[in-house]
Design a protein around this motif. Structure first.
Motif, PDB file in Angstrom:
ATOM      1  N   ASN A 125      -0.855  46.850  -9.821  1.00 53.54           N
ATOM      2  CA  ASN A 125      -0.084  45.605  -9.711  1.00 53.54           C
ATOM      3  C   ASN A 125       0.951  45.618  -8.602  1.00 53.54           C
ATOM      4  OD1 ASN A 125      -0.584  46.131 -12.933  1.00 53.54           O
ATOM      5  ND2 ASN A 125      -1.040  44.029 -12.281  1.00 53.54           N
ATOM      6  N   PHE A 126       1.552  46.770  -8.344  1.00 55.12           N
ATOM      7  CA  PHE A 126       2.626  46.819  -7.357  1.00 55.12           C
ATOM      8  C   PHE A 126       2.354  47.965  -6.382  1.00 55.12           C
ATOM      9  CE2 PHE A 126       4.402  45.331 -11.444  1.00 55.12           C
ATOM     10  CZ  PHE A 126       4.664  44.015 -11.074  1.00 55.12           C
ATOM     11  N   VAL A 127       1.813  47.622  -5.224  1.00 53.22           N
ATOM     12  CA  VAL A 127       1.548  48.609  -4.171  1.00 53.22           C
ATOM     13  C   VAL A 127       2.848  48.764  -3.385  1.00 53.22           C
ATOM     14  CG1 VAL A 127       0.172  49.155  -2.138  1.00 53.22           C
ATOM     15  CG2 VAL A 127      -0.878  47.935  -4.072  1.00 53.22           C
ATOM     16  N   THR A 128       3.465  49.949  -3.500  1.00 57.45           N
ATOM     17  CA  THR A 128       4.868  50.125  -3.090  1.00 57.45           C
ATOM     18  C   THR A 128       5.001  51.101  -1.928  1.00 57.45           C
ATOM     19  OG1 THR A 128       5.451  49.765  -5.414  1.00 57.45           O
ATOM     20  CG2 THR A 128       7.169  50.629  -3.976  1.00 57.45           C
ATOM     21  N   LEU A 129       5.642  50.632  -0.865  1.00 56.71           N
ATOM     22  CA  LEU A 129       5.777  51.425   0.359  1.00 56.71           C
ATOM     23  C   LEU A 129       7.215  51.477   0.835  1.00 56.71           C
ATOM     24  CD1 LEU A 129       2.652  51.067   0.487  1.00 56.71           C
ATOM     25  CD2 LEU A 129       2.913  50.658   2.946  1.00 56.71           C
ATOM     26  N   ASP A 130       7.536  52.557   1.565  1.00 60.64           N
ATOM     27  CA  ASP A 130       8.666  52.595   2.480  1.00 60.64           C
ATOM     28  C   ASP A 130       8.171  52.097   3.834  1.00 60.64           C
ATOM     29  OD1 ASP A 130      10.480  53.657   0.670  1.00 60.64           O
ATOM     30  OD2 ASP A 130      10.169  55.731   1.299  1.00 60.64           O
ATOM     31  N   PHE A 131       9.041  51.447   4.590  1.00 61.80           N
ATOM     32  CA  PHE A 131       8.707  50.997   5.943  1.00 61.80           C
ATOM     33  C   PHE A 131       7.353  50.276   5.971  1.00 61.80           C
ATOM     34  CE2 PHE A 131      11.301  54.931   6.343  1.00 61.80           C
ATOM     35  CZ  PHE A 131      12.451  54.342   6.861  1.00 61.80           C
ATOM     36  N   TYR A 132       7.229  49.292   5.105  1.00 61.01           N
ATOM     37  CA  TYR A 132       5.979  48.546   4.929  1.00 61.01           C
ATOM     38  C   TYR A 132       5.472  47.941   6.232  1.00 61.01           C
ATOM     39  CZ  TYR A 132       8.365  44.149   5.670  1.00 61.01           C
ATOM     40  OH  TYR A 132       9.062  43.124   6.266  1.00 61.01           O
ATOM     41  N   ASN A 133       6.403  47.672   7.171  1.00 58.06           N
ATOM     42  CA  ASN A 133       6.035  47.007   8.423  1.00 58.06           C
ATOM     43  C   ASN A 133       5.264  47.926   9.372  1.00 58.06           C
ATOM     44  OD1 ASN A 133       8.755  48.261   8.459  1.00 58.06           O
ATOM     45  ND2 ASN A 133       8.675  47.826  10.652  1.00 58.06           N
ATOM     46  N   ILE A 134       5.248  49.229   9.070  1.00 59.29           N
ATOM     47  CA  ILE A 134       4.439  50.173   9.837  1.00 59.29           C
ATOM     48  C   ILE A 134       3.050  50.231   9.212  1.00 59.29           C
ATOM     49  CG2 ILE A 134       4.186  52.613  10.465  1.00 59.29           C
ATOM     50  CD1 ILE A 134       7.236  52.799  10.473  1.00 59.29           C
ATOM     51  N   GLY A 135       2.025  50.166  10.063  1.00 58.28           N
ATOM     52  CA  GLY A 135       0.659  50.241   9.538  1.00 58.28           C
ATOM     53  C   GLY A 135      -0.170  49.006   9.792  1.00 58.28           C
ATOM     54  N   ASP A 136       0.281  48.145  10.692  1.00 61.76           N
ATOM     55  CA  ASP A 136      -0.490  46.952  11.074  1.00 61.76           C
ATOM     56  C   ASP A 136      -0.867  46.087   9.875  1.00 61.76           C
ATOM     57  OD1 ASP A 136      -0.488  47.600  13.836  1.00 61.76           O
ATOM     58  OD2 ASP A 136      -2.132  49.026  13.506  1.00 61.76           O
ATOM     59  N   GLY A 137       0.085  45.922   8.966  1.00 57.99           N
ATOM     60  CA  GLY A 137      -0.154  45.036   7.825  1.00 57.99           C
ATOM     61  C   GLY A 137      -1.091  45.594   6.776  1.00 57.99           C
ATOM     62  N   ALA A 138      -1.242  46.930   6.749  1.00 58.33           N
ATOM     63  CA  ALA A 138      -2.205  47.544   5.830  1.00 58.33           C
ATOM     64  C   ALA A 138      -1.871  47.261   4.372  1.00 58.33           C
ATOM     65  CB  ALA A 138      -2.274  49.054   6.067  1.00 58.33           C
ATOM     66  N   ILE A 139      -0.579  47.179   4.030  1.00 58.51           N
ATOM     67  CA  ILE A 139      -0.206  46.916   2.637  1.00 58.51           C
ATOM     68  C   ILE A 139      -0.767  45.579   2.173  1.00 58.51           C
ATOM     69  CG2 ILE A 139       2.030  45.932   3.314  1.00 58.51           C
ATOM     70  CD1 ILE A 139       3.183  46.965   0.683  1.00 58.51           C
ATOM     71  N   PHE A 140      -0.736  44.580   3.037  1.00 54.21           N
ATOM     72  CA  PHE A 140      -1.225  43.259   2.661  1.00 54.21           C
ATOM     73  C   PHE A 140      -2.756  43.246   2.610  1.00 54.21           C
ATOM     74  CE2 PHE A 140       2.799  42.679   5.004  1.00 54.21           C
ATOM     75  CZ  PHE A 140       3.582  42.272   3.936  1.00 54.21           C
ATOM     76  N   LYS A 141      -3.373  44.011   3.487  1.00 53.01           N
ATOM     77  CA  LYS A 141      -4.837  44.108   3.470  1.00 53.01           C
ATOM     78  C   LYS A 141      -5.323  44.777   2.191  1.00 53.01           C
ATOM     79  CE  LYS A 141      -5.023  44.324   8.523  1.00 53.01           C
ATOM     80  NZ  LYS A 141      -5.249  45.194   9.711  1.00 53.01           N
ATOM     81  N   LEU A 142      -4.625  45.855   1.782  1.00 56.56           N
ATOM     82  CA  LEU A 142      -5.043  46.531   0.548  1.00 56.56           C
ATOM     83  C   LEU A 142      -4.825  45.639  -0.662  1.00 56.56           C
ATOM     84  CD1 LEU A 142      -6.121  49.218  -0.694  1.00 56.56           C
ATOM     85  CD2 LEU A 142      -3.754  49.666  -1.332  1.00 56.56           C
ATOM     86  N   VAL A 143      -3.684  44.947  -0.727  1.00 55.43           N
ATOM     87  CA  VAL A 143      -3.421  44.047  -1.857  1.00 55.43           C
ATOM     88  C   VAL A 143      -4.508  42.984  -1.932  1.00 55.43           C
ATOM     89  CG1 VAL A 143      -1.864  42.216  -2.648  1.00 55.43           C
ATOM     90  CG2 VAL A 143      -0.939  44.444  -2.015  1.00 55.43           C
ATOM     91  N   ASP A 144      -4.918  42.451  -0.802  1.00 48.94           N
ATOM     92  CA  ASP A 144      -6.004  41.468  -0.803  1.00 48.94           C
ATOM     93  C   ASP A 144      -7.315  42.089  -1.275  1.00 48.94           C
ATOM     94  OD1 ASP A 144      -4.361  39.436   0.031  1.00 48.94           O
ATOM     95  OD2 ASP A 144      -4.975  39.504   2.132  1.00 48.94           O
ATOM     96  N   GLN A 145      -7.577  43.342  -0.892  1.00 49.70           N
ATOM     97  CA  GLN A 145      -8.790  44.023  -1.356  1.00 49.70           C
ATOM     98  C   GLN A 145      -8.756  44.193  -2.866  1.00 49.70           C
ATOM     99  OE1 GLN A 145      -9.832  47.655   0.703  1.00 49.70           O
ATOM    100  NE2 GLN A 145      -9.226  46.811   2.692  1.00 49.70           N
ATOM    101  N   ILE A 146      -7.618  44.640  -3.378  1.00 47.28           N
ATOM    102  CA  ILE A 146      -7.497  44.827  -4.827  1.00 47.28           C
ATOM    103  C   ILE A 146      -7.705  43.494  -5.545  1.00 47.28           C
ATOM    104  CG2 ILE A 146      -5.905  45.431  -6.695  1.00 47.28           C
ATOM    105  CD1 ILE A 146      -4.603  47.455  -4.747  1.00 47.28           C
ATOM    106  N   ASN A 147      -7.148  42.433  -4.974  1.00 47.47           N
ATOM    107  CA  ASN A 147      -7.284  41.107  -5.590  1.00 47.47           C
ATOM    108  C   ASN A 147      -8.644  40.463  -5.331  1.00 47.47           C
ATOM    109  OD1 ASN A 147      -4.740  40.911  -6.842  1.00 47.47           O
ATOM    110  ND2 ASN A 147      -3.763  40.257  -4.932  1.00 47.47           N
ATOM    111  N   GLY A 148      -9.417  41.047  -4.418  1.00 53.71           N
ATOM    112  CA  GLY A 148     -10.729  40.490  -4.130  1.00 53.71           C
ATOM    113  C   GLY A 148     -10.692  39.179  -3.395  1.00 53.71           C
ATOM    114  N   VAL A 149      -9.685  39.017  -2.515  1.00 54.96           N
ATOM    115  CA  VAL A 149      -9.559  37.784  -1.745  1.00 54.96           C
ATOM    116  C   VAL A 149      -9.593  38.122  -0.259  1.00 54.96           C
ATOM    117  CG1 VAL A 149      -8.229  36.623  -3.547  1.00 54.96           C
ATOM    118  CG2 VAL A 149      -7.008  37.872  -1.740  1.00 54.96           C
ATOM    119  N   SER A 150      -9.862  37.125   0.558  1.00 53.97           N
ATOM    120  CA  SER A 150      -9.942  37.342   1.990  1.00 53.97           C
ATOM    121  C   SER A 150      -8.551  37.480   2.574  1.00 53.97           C
ATOM    122  CB  SER A 150     -10.679  36.187   2.674  1.00 53.97           C
ATOM    123  OG  SER A 150     -10.016  34.960   2.423  1.00 53.97           O
ATOM    124  N   THR A 151      -8.417  38.301   3.603  1.00 53.79           N
ATOM    125  CA  THR A 151      -7.129  38.537   4.257  1.00 53.79           C
ATOM    126  C   THR A 151      -6.840  37.438   5.274  1.00 53.79           C
ATOM    127  OG1 THR A 151      -7.312  40.914   3.985  1.00 53.79           O
ATOM    128  CG2 THR A 151      -5.812  40.149   5.681  1.00 53.79           C
TER     129      THR A 151
END
Length: 336
Positions: free
Chosen positions: A310-336
Motif C-alpha cells: 500500500n505504501f511504497v516508501t522512499l528517501d529522495f523519491y525524486n532520484i530514479g527518473d520517477g521509478a516510485i510512480f512507475k512501480l506504484v502504477d505497476q502494483i495498481n495495474g494501471v498505465s503510467t
C-alpha cells in the motif's frame, strides 16, 4: 446527513459509469482503500533548508512532493524545546529559554513540531503549518486521497494534535471509520476511493503510539491496521527484505508499508548510530531505480502473495527518473 446524500448520489453515478479519476486513474475508483498502492515519502518534512544536514531524507518540500504525485507522508512529531537565539549558555539565555518553553508548553499549536528525533537536529516548524499546505492542495484537488503515517516521538495525546488539524482546516477531510478494532486486526470493510471522495473524507491518518479513537476518531492506531516491513536497512544493501517487522506479533493487517530506504551505520561504544544516506549515495547505488524497486516488489510477492503493497516508501523519491510512480502504477495495474 448531507454527506450521506452526496455519497448516495455519487454511488448512483458510479453505477452508471465512472468517468472522473481517483488519484489519477479511473480504474482505482471502485477499489477499497486497502487495495490501492500509494507513493510515500519517509520523513517527508526532512528537506532543505538547511542544506547538507546528515538528517535530511528528501530534497523537495512537502508542497513539491504533492505536486509530483506523492500521496502518503511519514511525519515525526516532537515536542518543541526552544533554545537561546544566540546559541550561548550564559545564565540570561538559559532563563530566556526556560521561559520560552514554559510559555509554549500548554499550547499544542506551538509545541507540536515536525522534527527528526529532536528539534535540535532539524525543525521544520509547527505541525499546523505543514497541515495547512496539504489542506490547500486538497482544496484544489478534490479527487485525491492523502495518507499520514505519524511517528509520535514525544508521546503526545491525540488531543494535542487536534488543534493543529482543526486550525489548518484539514480535519474536515479526515476519515473516521465506522468499524471498531477487532481481535483479528484485519478484514475491515474499507471504503472505496470513490466513497472517500463522495463523502469528502479523503485524508486517512495513522499514528504509531497513543492513538485513541474515543478521543479523536480520525487519528487511527497504526498497528491495528498496518504492518511495516524492515526499515533498518544498512548500506550497502544487495537485497531488500520483505518479512513483517512491526508489529512484532506476526499477525497480518490490512495495509502493508514497503520501506525501501537505507541508512549509514556507525558503531560507537557498542551502540549502533544510524543516519540517512545521502542523495548522492542513493544515486550511486541506484537504490531508487525501477530495477531495484521491482526486485523488492518481487521479493515481497514471494512473502505476501498477491497482497497490495500500500505504501511504497522512499528517501529522495525524486532520484530514479520517477521509478516510485512507475512501480506504484505497476502494483495498481494501471498505465503510467
Amino acid at each position: 446527513m448531507l454527506k450521506r446524500i452526496v455519497w448516495l448520489v455519487a454511488s448512483a453515478a458510479m453505477v452508471l459509469g465512472q468517468s472522473e479519476p481517483c488519484n489519477g486513474h479511473v480504474e482505482l475508483c471502485a477499489r477499497p482503500y486497502n487495495n490501492v498502492s500509494f507513493a510515500c515519502t519517509h520523513n517527508s518534512y526532512s528537506s532543505p533548508p538547511p542544506n547538507a544536514l546528515l538528517v535530511l531524507n528528501q530534497e523537495n518540500s512537502i508542497e513539491q512532493q504533492l505536486n509530483d504525485g506523492i500521496r502518503a507522508f511519514m511525519l515525526d512529531i516532537v515536542r518543541n524545546k526552544p533554545v537561546a537565539v544566540d546559541g550561548t549558555s550564559n545564565i540570561f539565555s538559559t532563563i530566556a529559554s526556560w521561559f520560552s518553553r514554559a510559555k509554549n508548553a500548554d499550547d499544542p499549536l506551538e509545541s507540536v513540531h515536525l522534527c527528526h528525533e529532536s528539534c535540535l537536529l532539524i525543525d521544520k516548524g509547527p505541525l499546523v503549518d505543514s497541515l495547512t499546505v496539504i489542506r490547500e492542495f486538497m482544496d484544489a484537488n478534490p479527487r485525491e486521497i492523502i495518507t499520514f503515517i505519524i511517528e509520535n516521538v514525544s508521546g503526545f495525546s491525540p488531543t494535542d494534535l487536534q488543534p493543529s488539524f482543526e486550525k489548518s482546516g484539514i480535519a474536515s477531510y479526515a476519515f473516521a471509520p465506522e468499524f471498531a478494532p477487532e481481535s483479528s486486526h484485519s478484514g475491515y470493510k474499507w471504503p472505496t476511493l470513490n466513497e472517500l471522495i463522495a463523502q469528502n473524507t479523503r485524508l486517512v491518518v495513522f499514528m504509531d503510539d497513543k492513538a485513541d479513537v474515543t478521543l479523536v476518531p480520525y487519528i487511527l492506531p497504526e498497528w491495528e491496521y498496518v504492518v511495516e516491513i524492515p526499515y533498518a536497512n544498512v548500506n550497502p544493501v544487495t537485497e531488500f527484505p520483505c518479512n513483517q517487522d512491526r508489529p512484532y506479533d506476526g499477525v497480518p493487517r490490512d495495509l502493508v508499508v514497503m520501506n525501501h530506504f537505507v541508512y549509514n551505520r556507525a558503531t560507537l561504544a557498542g551502540k549502533n548510530i544510524d543516519t540517512p544516506i545521502s542523495a548522492k549515495q542513493v544515486e550511486e547505488h541506484a537504490y531508487n531505480s525501477l530495477d531495484s524497486l521491482d526486485k523488492h516488489w518481487q521479493t515481497c510477492r514471494a512473502v505476501w502473495g498477491n497482497r497490495v503493497l500500500n505504501f511504497v516508501t522512499l528517501d529522495f523519491y525524486n532520484i530514479g527518473d520517477g521509478a516510485i510512480f512507475k512501480l506504484v502504477d505497476q502494483i495498481n495495474g494501471v498505465s503510467t
